[in-house]
Every structure is written in structure tokens, then in C-alpha cells.
Design a protein around this motif. Sequence first.
Motif, PDB file in Angstrom:
ATOM      1  N   MET A 155     -17.269   5.349   7.309  1.00  0.00           N
ATOM      2  CA  MET A 155     -15.973   5.663   6.706  1.00  0.00           C
ATOM      3  C   MET A 155     -15.742   4.768   5.497  1.00  0.00           C
ATOM      4  O   MET A 155     -15.804   3.547   5.608  1.00  0.00           O
ATOM      5  CB  MET A 155     -14.834   5.458   7.710  1.00  0.00           C
ATOM      6  CG  MET A 155     -14.838   6.402   8.872  1.00  0.00           C
ATOM      7  SD  MET A 155     -13.335   6.190   9.860  1.00  0.00           S
ATOM      8  CE  MET A 155     -13.713   7.266  11.247  1.00  0.00           C
ATOM      9  N   GLU A 156     -15.466   5.388   4.362  1.00  0.00           N
ATOM     10  CA  GLU A 156     -15.103   4.652   3.159  1.00  0.00           C
ATOM     11  C   GLU A 156     -13.639   4.953   2.849  1.00  0.00           C
ATOM     12  O   GLU A 156     -13.259   6.117   2.700  1.00  0.00           O
ATOM     13  CB  GLU A 156     -15.992   5.053   1.981  1.00  0.00           C
ATOM     14  CG  GLU A 156     -17.448   4.662   2.165  1.00  0.00           C
ATOM     15  CD  GLU A 156     -18.273   4.921   0.921  1.00  0.00           C
ATOM     16  OE1 GLU A 156     -17.729   5.508  -0.049  1.00  0.00           O
ATOM     17  OE2 GLU A 156     -19.457   4.542   0.904  1.00  0.00           O
ATOM     18  N   THR A 157     -12.828   3.909   2.775  1.00  0.00           N
ATOM     19  CA  THR A 157     -11.391   4.071   2.561  1.00  0.00           C
ATOM     20  C   THR A 157     -10.962   3.266   1.345  1.00  0.00           C
ATOM     21  O   THR A 157     -11.326   2.095   1.209  1.00  0.00           O
ATOM     22  CB  THR A 157     -10.595   3.602   3.793  1.00  0.00           C
ATOM     23  OG1 THR A 157     -11.100   4.251   4.962  1.00  0.00           O
ATOM     24  CG2 THR A 157      -9.120   3.936   3.631  1.00  0.00           C
ATOM     25  N   LEU A 158     -10.192   3.909   0.476  1.00  0.00           N
ATOM     26  CA  LEU A 158      -9.689   3.261  -0.735  1.00  0.00           C
ATOM     27  C   LEU A 158      -8.165   3.331  -0.711  1.00  0.00           C
ATOM     28  O   LEU A 158      -7.589   4.414  -0.569  1.00  0.00           O
ATOM     29  CB  LEU A 158     -10.237   3.966  -1.975  1.00  0.00           C
ATOM     30  CG  LEU A 158      -9.957   3.351  -3.342  1.00  0.00           C
ATOM     31  CD1 LEU A 158     -10.546   1.949  -3.439  1.00  0.00           C
ATOM     32  CD2 LEU A 158     -10.530   4.241  -4.445  1.00  0.00           C
ATOM     33  N   TYR A 159      -7.515   2.169  -0.829  1.00  0.00           N
ATOM     34  CA  TYR A 159      -6.056   2.110  -0.817  1.00  0.00           C
ATOM     35  C   TYR A 159      -5.521   1.811  -2.216  1.00  0.00           C
ATOM     36  O   TYR A 159      -6.147   1.078  -2.988  1.00  0.00           O
ATOM     37  CB  TYR A 159      -5.568   1.035   0.157  1.00  0.00           C
ATOM     38  CG  TYR A 159      -5.773   1.401   1.606  1.00  0.00           C
ATOM     39  CD1 TYR A 159      -5.028   2.415   2.206  1.00  0.00           C
ATOM     40  CD2 TYR A 159      -6.715   0.737   2.387  1.00  0.00           C
ATOM     41  CE1 TYR A 159      -5.216   2.755   3.536  1.00  0.00           C
ATOM     42  CE2 TYR A 159      -6.908   1.068   3.721  1.00  0.00           C
ATOM     43  CZ  TYR A 159      -6.154   2.079   4.286  1.00  0.00           C
ATOM     44  OH  TYR A 159      -6.348   2.420   5.600  1.00  0.00           O
ATOM     45  N   PHE A 160      -4.327   2.379  -2.506  1.00  0.00           N
ATOM     46  CA  PHE A 160      -3.702   2.241  -3.818  1.00  0.00           C
ATOM     47  C   PHE A 160      -2.280   1.703  -3.668  1.00  0.00           C
ATOM     48  O   PHE A 160      -1.625   1.926  -2.643  1.00  0.00           O
ATOM     49  CB  PHE A 160      -3.626   3.601  -4.527  1.00  0.00           C
ATOM     50  CG  PHE A 160      -4.947   4.293  -4.694  1.00  0.00           C
ATOM     51  CD1 PHE A 160      -5.661   4.182  -5.881  1.00  0.00           C
ATOM     52  CD2 PHE A 160      -5.477   5.066  -3.668  1.00  0.00           C
ATOM     53  CE1 PHE A 160      -6.877   4.830  -6.042  1.00  0.00           C
ATOM     54  CE2 PHE A 160      -6.693   5.721  -3.818  1.00  0.00           C
ATOM     55  CZ  PHE A 160      -7.398   5.598  -5.008  1.00  0.00           C
ATOM     56  N   VAL A 202       0.844  -1.189   0.000  1.00  0.00           N
ATOM     57  CA  VAL A 202       0.000   0.000   0.000  1.00  0.00           C
ATOM     58  C   VAL A 202       0.880   1.239   0.000  1.00  0.00           C
ATOM     59  O   VAL A 202       1.786   1.369   0.819  1.00  0.00           O
ATOM     60  CB  VAL A 202      -0.929   0.006   1.233  1.00  0.00           C
ATOM     61  CG1 VAL A 202      -1.672   1.335   1.329  1.00  0.00           C
ATOM     62  CG2 VAL A 202      -1.920  -1.151   1.153  1.00  0.00           C
ATOM     63  N   ALA A 203       0.601   2.162  -0.938  1.00  0.00           N
ATOM     64  CA  ALA A 203       1.391   3.384  -1.047  1.00  0.00           C
ATOM     65  C   ALA A 203       0.631   4.611  -0.563  1.00  0.00           C
ATOM     66  O   ALA A 203       1.220   5.531   0.005  1.00  0.00           O
ATOM     67  CB  ALA A 203       1.838   3.596  -2.487  1.00  0.00           C
ATOM     68  N   GLU A 204      -0.665   4.646  -0.798  1.00  0.00           N
ATOM     69  CA  GLU A 204      -1.462   5.795  -0.373  1.00  0.00           C
ATOM     70  C   GLU A 204      -2.922   5.388  -0.240  1.00  0.00           C
ATOM     71  O   GLU A 204      -3.323   4.292  -0.651  1.00  0.00           O
ATOM     72  CB  GLU A 204      -1.330   6.953  -1.364  1.00  0.00           C
ATOM     73  CG  GLU A 204      -1.809   6.639  -2.769  1.00  0.00           C
ATOM     74  CD  GLU A 204      -1.669   7.840  -3.696  1.00  0.00           C
ATOM     75  OE1 GLU A 204      -1.765   8.978  -3.195  1.00  0.00           O
ATOM     76  OE2 GLU A 204      -1.472   7.642  -4.898  1.00  0.00           O
ATOM     77  N   GLY A 205      -3.692   6.289   0.341  1.00  0.00           N
ATOM     78  CA  GLY A 205      -5.107   6.006   0.513  1.00  0.00           C
ATOM     79  C   GLY A 205      -5.913   7.283   0.566  1.00  0.00           C
ATOM     80  O   GLY A 205      -5.368   8.371   0.769  1.00  0.00           O
ATOM     81  N   GLU A 206      -7.204   7.157   0.356  1.00  0.00           N
ATOM     82  CA  GLU A 206      -8.113   8.287   0.486  1.00  0.00           C
ATOM     83  C   GLU A 206      -9.332   7.835   1.268  1.00  0.00           C
ATOM     84  O   GLU A 206      -9.731   6.673   1.204  1.00  0.00           O
ATOM     85  CB  GLU A 206      -8.521   8.838  -0.885  1.00  0.00           C
ATOM     86  CG  GLU A 206      -9.229   7.845  -1.787  1.00  0.00           C
ATOM     87  CD  GLU A 206      -9.544   8.431  -3.154  1.00  0.00           C
ATOM     88  OE1 GLU A 206      -8.692   9.177  -3.687  1.00  0.00           O
ATOM     89  OE2 GLU A 206     -10.635   8.141  -3.687  1.00  0.00           O
TER      90      GLU A 206
END
Length: 228
Positions: free
Chosen positions: A182-187, A151-155
Motif C-alpha cells: 500500500m502506497e499512501t500520500l497525504y496532503f 491532513v486534509a486528504e489522501g490517496e
Amino acid sequence: MPGTKLPTENELANKYGVSRLTVRKAKGKLIAEGLIHSIQGSGSYLTKPEMWKLHPFTIESIDDILNLGKEMAFKIHEFRMVPNNEEISKKLKNPQDRFIFQIIGVRYFQGQPISYVHYHLPFALGSRIPVEQLNADPFIPQFENLAGIQVAEGEQSISSGRANRTVAKNLGIRQGSPILIMETLYFDHQGQPIEFIKARYREEFRYNIRVTRRKMGSTAIPGIFAGT
């Protein structure tokens, strides 16, 4: 004392000569006041001090989110392959996948249910994760280890809502109670979405967010209006 298991509704009704409905109403009031909590399949317990109220967590980075996860335990209710849908495919950018992997469970803090969580994983990633090797620790490090990702980043987006019957049952609150969504998306490092999480928290949960400017000086930061 906190953590003590209470008698069942039948036991209380027989002991005090009242109906189960009366006991259930009384228990509902105690749950609403935060004096007791229920755990599905286990029973009702006297509530421990809710430390997240006294010492809110501070989030500055993904590492802080992982450290927050270390303070909690997670109980998996199901891990299965489900049909992809429009909402999830837009988040994960995987309309080509007919199926995704979904994990549903409850996070606990100091033995109390704090959030009801849905994890959504792309098919290629989820198919590399053996469910029998997952444990109660934070999932991101486990996913990184088992699926060979990073995982590098998230929003994250935060909204409010009301607990439906399923959420209320799992969090030990009344149906219709206010909740934090809470909705979290990881990239990954290529900017590809690798995990979408939708968590529904009890309204008592609090955490602080601390942010810093990326660039100092008079020049406006990209994406932010000057003078904001």
C-alpha cells in the motif's frame, strides 16, 4: 496458549535430538500455516486468533484510517535523514530538498507483526518532529501536533508483491511470500504533499472500502464516464 513464547531453536534441537536445520524447517512450516509467528529480537510465539480475518476493517474516510491505526501498535526501527531520490521527490513534489526524513518500523496487531512500513517526510516537516516524543500511537495525529500541520486528504494505491529478505524477517514470514503493498500520500489544505507511506502487509490482512457518489442524477460525475 496463544501468545506463549516458544523455546529457542537450540533448545528445541537439544530437547528432541535433531539438528537446528530440522527445527528451522519445521518452524518455517508452522509460520507459513499461521500457527506461530516470529518477532525480530524477541523470539517465536504461538499465534493469537487473527481478528482482521474475521472482522475486516471498513474504510470510508481518513478518520477511519486513523481509527484503524488505533487498533495497532508501531515500533520504530529507525528515524533518520536520508538523501532525497527521484521516486520520493515526485511523490512529495520537493525536488529542491537534498534530504528527507525517513521512519522505518513495524506495525503490530494483537502482538503480531502485520506490516513493514516506510514513512517519508519533507525536510521542513521532519526536522520539526522530535523522535523522542513519538510513541506507538497513530503517526498522523502525532505529526499534526508536533509539526503544526493538518491532513486534509489522501490517496492510496494497492498492489501485490513478494517479501524480500528484510520484509520477511520483520513480518515473520518466508522470503518470497505474497504481500500486499500500500502506497499512501497525504496532503494538507493547500494540496501540498506532506507524507508518503509505503507499507508492506502480510497477505492475510483485509479491509473493505466503502464509497459514495458525490453527485446524484443523470449528469456524469467529473472524471467519471457516463454509464460507468
